[in-house]
Design a protein around this motif. Structure first.
Motif, PDB file in Angstrom:
ATOM      1  N   VAL A  45       0.799  -1.136  -0.026  1.00 23.40           N
ATOM      2  CA  VAL A  45       0.016  -0.072   0.024  1.00 23.40           C
ATOM      3  C   VAL A  45       0.955   1.186   0.100  1.00 23.40           C
ATOM      4  O   VAL A  45       1.853   1.375   0.747  1.00 23.40           O
ATOM      5  CB  VAL A  45      -0.958   0.018   1.305  1.00 23.40           C
ATOM      6  N   ARG A  47       5.793  -4.844   2.784  1.00 20.83           N
ATOM      7  CA  ARG A  47       5.194  -6.023   3.569  1.00 20.83           C
ATOM      8  C   ARG A  47       5.275  -7.242   2.788  1.00 20.83           C
ATOM      9  O   ARG A  47       4.826  -8.421   3.220  1.00 20.83           O
ATOM     10  CB  ARG A  47       3.668  -5.623   3.685  1.00 20.83           C
ATOM     11  N   ARG A  91       0.346 -20.451  -0.686  1.00 20.06           N
ATOM     12  CA  ARG A  91      -0.949 -20.161  -0.339  1.00 20.06           C
ATOM     13  C   ARG A  91      -1.999 -20.774  -1.640  1.00 20.06           C
ATOM     14  O   ARG A  91      -1.638 -20.959  -2.629  1.00 20.06           O
ATOM     15  CB  ARG A  91      -1.424 -18.557   0.001  1.00 20.06           C
ATOM     16  N   ARG A 145      -5.997  -7.046   2.036  1.00 18.92           N
ATOM     17  CA  ARG A 145      -5.063  -6.349   3.110  1.00 18.92           C
ATOM     18  C   ARG A 145      -4.065  -5.307   2.524  1.00 18.92           C
ATOM     19  O   ARG A 145      -3.512  -4.958   3.321  1.00 18.92           O
ATOM     20  CB  ARG A 145      -4.433  -7.416   4.091  1.00 18.92           C
ATOM     21  N   ILE A 146      -3.751  -5.450   1.322  1.00 15.16           N
ATOM     22  CA  ILE A 146      -2.883  -4.628   0.835  1.00 15.16           C
ATOM     23  C   ILE A 146      -3.557  -3.084   0.964  1.00 15.16           C
ATOM     24  O   ILE A 146      -2.681  -2.204   1.204  1.00 15.16           O
ATOM     25  CB  ILE A 146      -2.800  -4.801  -0.900  1.00 15.16           C
ATOM     26  N   CYS A 147      -4.655  -3.116   0.887  1.00 13.38           N
ATOM     27  CA  CYS A 147      -5.168  -1.591   1.158  1.00 13.38           C
ATOM     28  C   CYS A 147      -6.673  -1.457   1.668  1.00 13.38           C
ATOM     29  O   CYS A 147      -7.555  -2.145   1.008  1.00 13.38           O
ATOM     30  CB  CYS A 147      -5.464  -0.976  -0.418  1.00 13.38           C
ATOM     31  N   GLY A 148      -6.611  -1.100   2.827  1.00 10.13           N
ATOM     32  CA  GLY A 148      -8.082  -0.773   3.392  1.00 10.13           C
ATOM     33  C   GLY A 148      -9.095   0.000   2.825  1.00 10.13           C
ATOM     34  O   GLY A 148     -10.097   0.198   3.042  1.00 10.13           O
ATOM     35  N   ILE A 149      -8.314   0.945   1.653  1.00  9.89           N
ATOM     36  CA  ILE A 149      -9.296   1.878   1.293  1.00  9.89           C
ATOM     37  C   ILE A 149      -9.891   1.357  -0.058  1.00  9.89           C
ATOM     38  O   ILE A 149     -10.978   1.600  -0.384  1.00  9.89           O
ATOM     39  CB  ILE A 149      -8.598   3.133   0.540  1.00  9.89           C
ATOM     40  N   VAL A 183     -15.048  -2.518   5.348  1.00  8.53           N
ATOM     41  CA  VAL A 183     -13.671  -2.599   4.999  1.00  8.53           C
ATOM     42  C   VAL A 183     -13.246  -4.017   5.056  1.00  8.53           C
ATOM     43  O   VAL A 183     -13.570  -4.868   6.277  1.00  8.53           O
ATOM     44  CB  VAL A 183     -12.781  -1.974   6.395  1.00  8.53           C
ATOM     45  N   HIS A 184     -12.642  -4.573   4.295  1.00  6.88           N
ATOM     46  CA  HIS A 184     -12.022  -6.006   4.064  1.00  6.88           C
ATOM     47  C   HIS A 184     -13.348  -6.806   3.993  1.00  6.88           C
ATOM     48  O   HIS A 184     -13.834  -7.510   4.862  1.00  6.88           O
ATOM     49  CB  HIS A 184     -11.068  -6.305   5.300  1.00  6.88           C
ATOM     50  N   SER A 189       0.908  -1.402   8.066  1.00  9.53           N
ATOM     51  CA  SER A 189      -0.637  -1.476   7.671  1.00  9.53           C
ATOM     52  C   SER A 189      -1.303  -1.142   6.704  1.00  9.53           C
ATOM     53  O   SER A 189      -0.542  -0.580   5.624  1.00  9.53           O
ATOM     54  CB  SER A 189      -1.366  -0.724   8.854  1.00  9.53           C
ATOM     55  N   CYS A 190      -2.544  -1.430   6.321  1.00  8.58           N
ATOM     56  CA  CYS A 190      -3.223  -1.104   5.228  1.00  8.58           C
ATOM     57  C   CYS A 190      -4.012  -0.009   4.987  1.00  8.58           C
ATOM     58  O   CYS A 190      -4.922   0.541   4.356  1.00  8.58           O
ATOM     59  CB  CYS A 190      -4.142  -2.233   4.815  1.00  8.58           C
ATOM     60  N   ASP A 191      -4.017   0.695   6.319  1.00  9.26           N
ATOM     61  CA  ASP A 191      -4.894   1.840   6.357  1.00  9.26           C
ATOM     62  C   ASP A 191      -6.088   1.757   6.811  1.00  9.26           C
ATOM     63  O   ASP A 191      -6.854   2.855   7.311  1.00  9.26           O
ATOM     64  CB  ASP A 191      -4.906   3.119   5.478  1.00  9.26           C
ATOM     65  N   GLY A 192      -6.730   0.426   6.794  1.00  7.51           N
ATOM     66  CA  GLY A 192      -8.082   0.135   6.981  1.00  7.51           C
ATOM     67  C   GLY A 192      -8.762   0.435   8.302  1.00  7.51           C
ATOM     68  O   GLY A 192      -9.811   0.936   8.749  1.00  7.51           O
ATOM     69  N   SER A 194     -11.679   3.313   9.604  1.00  7.36           N
ATOM     70  CA  SER A 194     -12.731   2.943  10.321  1.00  7.36           C
ATOM     71  C   SER A 194     -13.225   4.119  10.993  1.00  7.36           C
ATOM     72  O   SER A 194     -14.555   4.350  11.312  1.00  7.36           O
ATOM     73  CB  SER A 194     -12.461   1.827  11.092  1.00  7.36           C
ATOM     74  N   VAL A 204      -0.987  -9.713   8.906  1.00  4.24           N
ATOM     75  CA  VAL A 204      -0.468 -10.533   7.743  1.00  4.24           C
ATOM     76  C   VAL A 204       0.926 -10.495   7.415  1.00  4.24           C
ATOM     77  O   VAL A 204       1.546 -11.649   6.858  1.00  4.24           O
ATOM     78  CB  VAL A 204      -1.318 -10.643   6.465  1.00  4.24           C
ATOM     79  N   CYS A 229      -9.373  -7.444  11.937  1.00 12.42           N
ATOM     80  CA  CYS A 229      -8.926  -7.028  10.747  1.00 12.42           C
ATOM     81  C   CYS A 229      -9.743  -7.056   9.594  1.00 12.42           C
ATOM     82  O   CYS A 229     -10.059  -7.940   8.790  1.00 12.42           O
ATOM     83  CB  CYS A 229      -7.960  -8.206  10.110  1.00 12.42           C
ATOM     84  N   PRO A 230     -10.434  -5.852   9.669  1.00 11.19           N
ATOM     85  CA  PRO A 230     -10.203  -4.480  10.278  1.00 11.19           C
ATOM     86  C   PRO A 230     -10.976  -4.387  11.566  1.00 11.19           C
ATOM     87  O   PRO A 230     -11.811  -5.301  12.124  1.00 11.19           O
ATOM     88  CB  PRO A 230     -10.911  -3.478   9.459  1.00 11.19           C
ATOM     89  N   PHE A 243     -12.710 -17.194   9.798  1.00 14.41           N
ATOM     90  CA  PHE A 243     -11.113 -17.172   9.435  1.00 14.41           C
ATOM     91  C   PHE A 243     -10.383 -16.563  10.701  1.00 14.41           C
ATOM     92  O   PHE A 243      -9.110 -16.335  10.080  1.00 14.41           O
ATOM     93  CB  PHE A 243     -10.766 -17.125   7.982  1.00 14.41           C
ATOM     94  N   CYS A 283     -10.028 -13.392  11.828  1.00 15.10           N
ATOM     95  CA  CYS A 283      -9.655 -11.971  11.940  1.00 15.10           C
ATOM     96  C   CYS A 283      -9.573 -11.069  13.145  1.00 15.10           C
ATOM     97  O   CYS A 283      -8.857 -10.344  13.021  1.00 15.10           O
ATOM     98  CB  CYS A 283     -10.028 -11.201  10.433  1.00 15.10           C
ATOM     99  N   THR A 339      -3.091 -16.403   8.805  1.00 13.78           N
ATOM    100  CA  THR A 339      -3.405 -15.428   8.096  1.00 13.78           C
ATOM    101  C   THR A 339      -3.268 -13.915   8.783  1.00 13.78           C
ATOM    102  O   THR A 339      -2.018 -13.625   8.707  1.00 13.78           O
ATOM    103  CB  THR A 339      -5.022 -15.302   7.779  1.00 13.78           C
ATOM    104  N   PHE A 340      -4.267 -13.214   9.261  1.00 16.00           N
ATOM    105  CA  PHE A 340      -4.031 -11.953   9.834  1.00 16.00           C
ATOM    106  C   PHE A 340      -3.380 -12.142  11.091  1.00 16.00           C
ATOM    107  O   PHE A 340      -3.174 -10.863  11.617  1.00 16.00           O
ATOM    108  CB  PHE A 340      -5.172 -11.055   9.319  1.00 16.00           C
TER     109      PHE A 340
END
Lengths: 452, 267
Positions: free
Chosen positions: A35, A62, A71, A82-86, A178-179, B15-18, B22, B94, B139-140, B207, B209, B241-242
């Motif tokens: 990201v 990352r 995977r 999860r690369i980008c929360g936006i 988000v996600h 991080s991803c900013d997610g 929020s 992750v 997550c998130p 899963f 998170c 995973t996360f």
């Protein structure tokens, strides 16, 4: 407290490492994913020459492409989100399309409708956030939307309502804003019912009105005179404004299948950034994103959106990056209108997802993230395990152009002695590209070196 | 009118900013929150930056570079209370999948010039570096829980955030158990509540998170997933995973990776 983000990380070459083009190393890179989060701008001026412009991105790496190896291909949408929360939907969409391409899996037409609905939601929430909360305060001289709300409360409140409508759409199709958790290979874990989507109709209708009103308001913002013509690249679909599918086309005549991405583009690594720079093979820098989509697909917009664009003073091609704000608003209006249209025709698929046998192969996909084309490529083993992954996000593709645009802007503004004013203009110019949320807002520490 | 508003800062690490997004996604509450506190430092939202000290710092992301290892010390020193938000900050995220791998090899895979890349061999939670006053999982993270944590710290009380498993949330929602009814592997029994049992409500197994809850029996849950027909390699992936580096999940992952190797799998 010192500002810790403003310094280049230790260990990187410094002092004009890319001051001359010859020092940029051209290296093919197998993979990239991160990201775009934190950065700085470094400008070196020599006399009245702009000797160097470096947009330094040092988001900690990352290594997504590294740990995706081994995977299951079915994990790609949840992991790459999860690369980008936006814009997690963009990552999920490019991932599922690429994996389905590798597996030769066809999806139900109703699944296609749901994916487009989901993408509409993400365009709305991401663009509304950028236009009103991150970008508009620049034009009006506020540090943020909260300060702006003291004088323009109805605008900010309406923007938040639009953003909420977008987030609610993502949550209604994807489970959460988000996600999202509902996207999977072949479709969705569970298809939403008509009733679950129907309750969105009224907020979406109000959102469309809000976007059109917002455009009428925003066209009066003080846009600096600036022109930065360059090659625009986006998807183009036979009938739709592009989101999930299409061929890669450009204003310089490129027209290739997504599978030819690697034959058409290359990435180089520069020492001052953890994001790789992309360029056209045999060509140069290019821009992807709203300005590119709009210029290459104006005829795919609805009559309502075309008229709104004309009313806002936009031609069919916009080359002033500051006016990307208006183009984003046209796209917000389009996404609301398109979501309402899709809602009208929605009937849940007979099965929420298609399944097929795993097999070895290579799959590609490009979809249109709010910020531009997002390319994924996966090479799978016979049991569906990912052997290699390659992800090219929009900001990496735009980074070289952002630097050149800043250079052009600086040349014009060089007589300006006020460093604060220059910094503000540079920040605003970077935000024109909506690079990604944390770096599109206010990360900038401007170093100006002047030598006689 | 002139009462001093608490000063809040928001910080980003790897991080991803997610999770910080929020906060901006609290569309109905954002302007109210911004009226109750002074948002002194929040780069994602504002160019106005005020120096510390801060009454409350929200920290997103994990520590993955030497620079960030130093920076988190500065953030802690400037903050009266420090709350970590999201799986990166509470468990390494992750990107902690590198912890069991060769990070130099990772850098070579992603970058042509790995020598230009600065990265630690591990991605670690904030609590591995400084004292953390509260950890908000996810997550998130969940918006409602974030608002509860903000309110609690501003009122000087402990946040009301449950530490039981996702199973309780399924029961409360009246969900039919996906494992019992359909044989779907689900990490709900070992995972902390907070999402509202989202995945089981959408016909998929949890899963994990939100990471392990207070007293998880992840090893027993892993064995149950195995009995349901999931190969060891897939059970290991499910835990990895996360929140891969959360100790309970990491132990389960390692157990199933070992079993997979023992069975000659993974080929």
């Amino acid at each position: 407290m010192s500002e810790p983000n403003g310094e280049a990380p230790a260990g990187l070459p410094s002092g004009g490492a890319v001051g001359a083009a010859g020092r940029v190393r051209t290296i093919h890179v197998e993979a990239l994913a991160r990201v775009e989060g934190e950065g700085a701008l470094h400008v070196r001026l020599e006399g009245d020459q702009v000797a160097a412009v470096r947009l330094e991105i040092f988001e900690p790496p990352r290594f997504f492409e590294a740990f995706l190896r081994g995977r299951s291909c079915h994990e790609a949408p949840d992991v790459t989100a999860r690369i980008c929360g936006i814009c997690p939907v963009a990552y999920q969409m490019s991932a599922v399309h690429a994996v389905e391409d590798a597996l030769g899996l066809a999806v139900d037409p109703a699944v296609r409708v749901l994916r487009r609905l989901l993408y509409c939601g993400e365009w709305i929430e991401s663009h509304a956030l950028h236009v009103f909360l991150l970008h508009a305060p620049d034009f009006l001289g506020y540090p943020d939307a909260v300060a702006m709300a003291r004088d323009h409360k109805p605008i900010v409140e309406r923007a938040l309502a639009m953003k909420k409508a977008g987030n609610d759409l993502v949550a209604a199709v994807g489970g959460r804003a988000v996600h999202p958790i509902n996207v999977r290979t072949g479709g969705f874990w569970r298809a939403p019912t008509r009733a679950e989507l129907e309750r969105l109709r009224e907020p979406l209708r109000r959102g469309l009105e809000g976007a059109l009103d917002g455009l009428r308001w925003a066209k009066g913002l003080p846009f600096p005179e600036h022109d930065f013509p360059c090659e625009y690249v986006s998807l183009r679909h036979p009938t739709e404004y592009p989101m999930n599918e299409g061929r890669l086309v450009s204003t310089a005549g490129l027209d290739v299948a997504v599978a030819d991405f690697d034959a058409s583009f290359e990435e180089v690594q520069v020492p001052h950034s953890t994001a790789l720079h992309a360029r056209r093979k045999g060509g140069g820098r290019y821009v992807t994103g709203p300005l590119a989509r709009y210029a290459l697909n104006f005829d795919r917009l609805t009559p309502v959106c075309q008229e709104a664009a004309r009313d806002a003073g936009l031609g069919q091609v916009v080359t002033n990056p500051f006016k990307s704000l208006l183009v984003r608003l046209v796209e917000v209006a389009y996404a609301f209108e398109e979501a309402l249209r899709l809602l009208d025709g929605y009937a849940p698929p007979a099965r929420p997802y298609a399944e097929g046998p795993l097999r070895a192969g290579v799959g590609h996909a490009c979809t249109e993230a709010p910020r531009g084309s997002l390319y994924h490529r996966y090479e799978l083993a016979e049991d569906g395990t990912i052997v290699t992954a390659r992800i090219v996000p929009p900001t990496a593709q735009n980074q070289a152009s952002i630097e050149d645009d800043l250079r052009a802007l600086l040349v014009r503004r060089l007589p300006q002695d006020d460093t604060d004013a220059l910094r503000h203009e540079c920040e605003q110019a970077i935000r024109n590209y909506d690079p990604c949320i944390s770096c599109s807002t206010h990360f900038l520490k401007l170093h100006i070196e002047r030598s006689p | 009118m002139t009462r001093k508003r608490p000063r809040v800062a928001v910080w980003k690490f790897a991080s991803c900013d997610g999770c910080q997004l929020s906060l901006l996604d609290c569309e109905d509450e954002l302007l109210t929150v911004a009226g109750e506190v002074e948002i002194a430092h929040f780069l994602e939202m504002s160019s106005a930056k005020a120096d510390g000290p801060y009454d409350l710092s929200l920290v997103e992301g994990s520590v993955t570079t030497p620079t960030d290892a130093r920076r988190i010390q500065e953030v802690r020193a400037a903050s009266r209370a420090l709350v970590t938000i999201g799986a990166c900050a509470t468990a390494g995220g992750v990107q902690a999948l590198r912890n069991a791998a060769d990070v130099a090899e990772y850098a070579r895979v992603v970058y042509a010039r790995p020598d230009w890349i600065e990265a630690l061999g591990t991605s670690t939670p904030i609590a591995a570096h400084v004292k953390v006053d509260f950890e908000l999982r996810g997550c998130p993270i969940d918006r409602g829980q974030l608002l509860e944590v903000l309110s609690a710290f501003l009122q000087g009380r402990r946040p009301r955030v449950s530490t039981h498993s996702v199973c309780f949330e399924c029961k409360r929602k009246g969900n039919v158990c996906v494992t019992v009814a359909k044989g779907t592997p689900c990490l709900g029994p070992a995972t902390q509540a907070g999402c509202g049992a989202l995945c089981p409500s959408w016909d998929r197994g949890c899963f994990g998170c939100f990471g392990p809850h207070e007293q998880p029996n992840a090893l027993a849950l892993g064995r149950r997933c195995r009995e349901l027909g999931l190969p060891d390699r897939d059970v290991a992936r499910l835990f990895a995973t996360f929140n891969a580096a959360a100790p309970a999940f990491q132990a389960a992952r390692e157990a199933h990776e070992a079993a997979d190797r023992g069975a000659g799998g993974g080929a």
